[in-house]
Write an enzyme that holds these catalytic residues in place. Sequence first.
Site, PDB file in Angstrom:
ATOM      1  N   ARG A 160      48.654  31.512  44.512  1.00  0.00           N
ATOM      2  CA  ARG A 160      47.106  31.283  44.736  1.00  0.00           C
ATOM      3  C   ARG A 160      47.034  29.759  45.513  1.00  0.00           C
ATOM      4  NH1 ARG A 160      43.516  32.432  39.476  1.00  0.00           N
ATOM      5  NH2 ARG A 160      42.880  30.497  40.121  1.00  0.00           N
ATOM      6  N   ARG A 171      41.326  21.288  37.907  1.00  0.00           N
ATOM      7  CA  ARG A 171      40.629  22.746  36.778  1.00  0.00           C
ATOM      8  C   ARG A 171      40.671  22.474  35.483  1.00  0.00           C
ATOM      9  NH1 ARG A 171      44.708  26.186  39.834  1.00  0.00           N
ATOM     10  NH2 ARG A 171      43.671  27.716  38.847  1.00  0.00           N
TER      11      ARG A 171
HETATM   12  P1  AMP Z   1      39.855  31.269  38.266  1.00  0.00           P
HETATM   13  O1  AMP Z   1      40.709  32.676  39.419  1.00  0.00           O
HETATM   14  O2  AMP Z   1      39.224  32.217  37.062  1.00  0.00           O
HETATM   15  O3  AMP Z   1      40.534  30.985  37.140  1.00  0.00           O
HETATM   16  O4  AMP Z   1      38.694  30.788  39.306  1.00  0.00           O
HETATM   17  C1  AMP Z   1      39.136  30.317  40.382  1.00  0.00           C
HETATM   18  C2  AMP Z   1      38.534  29.134  41.150  1.00  0.00           C
HETATM   19  O5  AMP Z   1      36.690  29.957  41.844  1.00  0.00           O
HETATM   20  C3  AMP Z   1      38.082  27.820  39.551  1.00  0.00           C
HETATM   21  O6  AMP Z   1      38.698  26.919  39.774  1.00  0.00           O
HETATM   22  C4  AMP Z   1      36.230  27.659  40.614  1.00  0.00           C
HETATM   23  O7  AMP Z   1      36.367  26.868  41.641  1.00  0.00           O
HETATM   24  C5  AMP Z   1      35.879  29.328  40.568  1.00  0.00           C
HETATM   25  N1  AMP Z   1      35.287  29.325  39.953  1.00  0.00           N
HETATM   26  C6  AMP Z   1      35.412  31.025  39.077  1.00  0.00           C
HETATM   27  N2  AMP Z   1      34.816  31.051  38.497  1.00  0.00           N
HETATM   28  C7  AMP Z   1      33.650  30.225  38.287  1.00  0.00           C
HETATM   29  C8  AMP Z   1      32.748  30.075  37.287  1.00  0.00           C
HETATM   30  N3  AMP Z   1      32.488  31.004  36.664  1.00  0.00           N
HETATM   31  N4  AMP Z   1      31.457  29.211  38.263  1.00  0.00           N
HETATM   32  C9  AMP Z   1      31.723  28.225  39.067  1.00  0.00           C
HETATM   33  N5  AMP Z   1      32.797  28.463  39.579  1.00  0.00           N
HETATM   34  C10 AMP Z   1      34.082  29.407  39.233  1.00  0.00           C
END
Ligand code: AMP
Length: 215
Positions: A160, A171
């Site tokens: 990623r 994050r």
């Molecule tokens: P993840 O795959 O869950 O690590 O998400 C990757 C990125 O997507 C995060 O760092 C946020 O930028 C965005 N993102 C994912 N889920 C959410 C959410 N529920 N609310 C806001 N941003 C999100």
Amino acid sequence: MNIVLLGPPGAGKGTQARRLITERNMVQLSTGDMLREARSSDSEMGRLVAEVMDRGGLVTDEIVIGLIEERIAADHGGGLIFDGFPRTLAQADALEALLAQHGEPLAAAIEIRVDDEALVARISGRYTCASCGEVYHDMTQPPAKAGVCDACGGTEFIRRADDNEESLRHRLMEYYRKTSPLIGYYHAKGILATVDGLEKVEDVAAKIAAVLDRA
Ligand code: AMP
Ligand code: ADP
């Protein structure tokens, strides 16, 4: 049975969600996956979210709630796993209202707890199968046969764009400021369970299974 998997980036939410799909016929709703799909399309929303995701910020509540709303009505077999959603109190309230509309309670919110040091190692070694999304790690979770996905036999893997130390730092800060209050929120609702995410994948899975069997 619908559940939320809570935890910082790299805690193991996606890894555990994939096991629940095969073992319990559940359906994973990962807003991170939905947003990565949106950003790869040539859309206005894609352009909007790409910049926020790359620097490790949170996409607006309005966008992610919209994404979840679209999918919650679809057929969901053994239950929904909310992975990476909700991430704010507003999203948690929206989820509660959406589930109530469908007459579906939330059975448990499972916090996977992992310390920051381990998260850096987890995130910097993470990669996934380009075909099926199976999650691997350079050191802790390599495929049985090097270069071949255990789940689908695929031979292409991706890392990623936001899995770098600078984005991870942001994050993590977002997690502690905006998402960790949800631990108190679900505790107050009487549905919070916490598991030690530092244990082996199988052991974390067994603890989660025990929570689900009790819920
Ligand atoms: P993840 O795959 O869950 O690590 O998400 C990757 C990125 O997507 C995060 O760092 C946020 O930028 C965005 N993102 C994912 N889920 C959410 C959410 N529920 N609310 C806001 N941003 C999100
Ligand atoms: P999240 O979805 O919470 O961001 P992932 O499930 O993608 O986290 O896991 C992050 C990384 O850590 C992946 O490379 C995965 O293989 C690895 N991992 C997940 N759970 C464990 C565990 N219990 N022990 C060691 N490594 C793990």
